[in-house]
Design a protein around this motif. Structure first.
Motif, PDB file in Angstrom:
ATOM      1  N   LEU A   1       0.942  -1.194   0.137  1.00  0.00           N
ATOM      2  CA  LEU A   1      -0.015   0.086   0.047  1.00  0.00           C
ATOM      3  C   LEU A   1       0.971   1.264  -0.043  1.00  0.00           C
ATOM      4  N   LEU A   2       0.557   1.996  -0.986  1.00  0.00           N
ATOM      5  CA  LEU A   2       1.333   3.519  -1.132  1.00  0.00           C
ATOM      6  C   LEU A   2       0.399   4.507  -0.349  1.00  0.00           C
TER       7      LEU A   2
ATOM      8  N   ALA B   1      -2.688  12.987  -1.772  1.00  0.00           N
ATOM      9  CA  ALA B   1      -3.987  13.170  -2.474  1.00  0.00           C
ATOM     10  C   ALA B   1      -4.021  12.065  -3.698  1.00  0.00           C
ATOM     11  N   GLY B   2      -2.737  11.343  -3.767  1.00  0.00           N
ATOM     12  CA  GLY B   2      -2.873  10.229  -4.613  1.00  0.00           C
ATOM     13  C   GLY B   2      -2.467  10.641  -6.192  1.00  0.00           C
TER      14      GLY B   2
ATOM     15  N   ASP C   1      -7.851   8.572   3.664  1.00  0.00           N
ATOM     16  CA  ASP C   1      -8.861   7.511   3.737  1.00  0.00           C
ATOM     17  C   ASP C   1      -8.173   6.017   4.381  1.00  0.00           C
ATOM     18  N   LEU C   2      -6.930   5.976   4.888  1.00  0.00           N
ATOM     19  CA  LEU C   2      -6.320   4.938   5.357  1.00  0.00           C
ATOM     20  C   LEU C   2      -7.306   4.222   6.452  1.00  0.00           C
TER      21      LEU C   2
ATOM     22  N   ASP D   1       4.255   8.501  12.032  1.00  0.00           N
ATOM     23  CA  ASP D   1       3.785   8.056  13.404  1.00  0.00           C
ATOM     24  C   ASP D   1       2.234   7.491  13.384  1.00  0.00           C
ATOM     25  N   LYS D   2       1.470   8.507  12.830  1.00  0.00           N
ATOM     26  CA  LYS D   2      -0.065   8.206  12.675  1.00  0.00           C
ATOM     27  C   LYS D   2      -0.292   6.964  11.711  1.00  0.00           C
ATOM     28  N   VAL D   3       0.676   6.949  10.680  1.00  0.00           N
ATOM     29  CA  VAL D   3       0.379   5.842   9.604  1.00  0.00           C
ATOM     30  C   VAL D   3       0.834   4.506  10.479  1.00  0.00           C
ATOM     31  N   ILE D   4       2.013   4.524  11.241  1.00  0.00           N
ATOM     32  CA  ILE D   4       2.367   3.311  12.031  1.00  0.00           C
ATOM     33  C   ILE D   4       1.088   2.992  13.023  1.00  0.00           C
ATOM     34  N   LYS D   5       0.585   3.913  13.764  1.00  0.00           N
ATOM     35  CA  LYS D   5      -0.595   3.476  14.527  1.00  0.00           C
ATOM     36  C   LYS D   5      -1.798   2.924  13.625  1.00  0.00           C
TER      37      LYS D   5
END
Length: 100
Positions: free
Chosen positions: A4-5, A9-10, A40-41, A63-67
């Motif tokens: 997943l990338l 905005a994509g 959207d994650l 850090d937020k993505v890791i959570k």
């Protein structure tokens, strides 16, 4: 591998995703890849992803993505590799994340 990338905005990440698909196909690499905005994650492990790469433009959100990653390996794509769409280097990064 299922990757997943995550980006802002994509737009540019979608271009990188297409380059990575082409590189994987040309090199016999089994790859399923999707791009998604950070907003959207949700539940990436439940979707079967093996790891997450973050676009450098949102490295500050790591850090937020890791959570949200539910234990999946997460890393930021270096700006030079992202900008040049350096697929060999990005696949090296993926292999390192996945212990291959």
């Amino acid at each position: 591998m299922k990757v997943l990338l995550v980006c802002a905005a994509g737009m540019s990440t979608s271009m990188l995703m297409k380059k990575m698909e082409e590189y994987a196909q040309a090199n016999g690499i089994d790859l399923e890849i999707n791009a998604q905005s950070f907003s959207d994650l949700k539940n990436p492990a439940d979707a079967g992803y093996e790891c997450i790469l973050i676009g450098p433009q949102i490295a500050y959100q790591k850090d937020k993505v890791i959570k949200k990653a539910q234990g999946l390996p997460v890393d930021v794509i270096p700006m030079a590799n992202y900008g040049r769409q350096n697929c060999p280097a990005i696949f090296e990064q993926l292999n390192g994340l996945l212990g291959k």
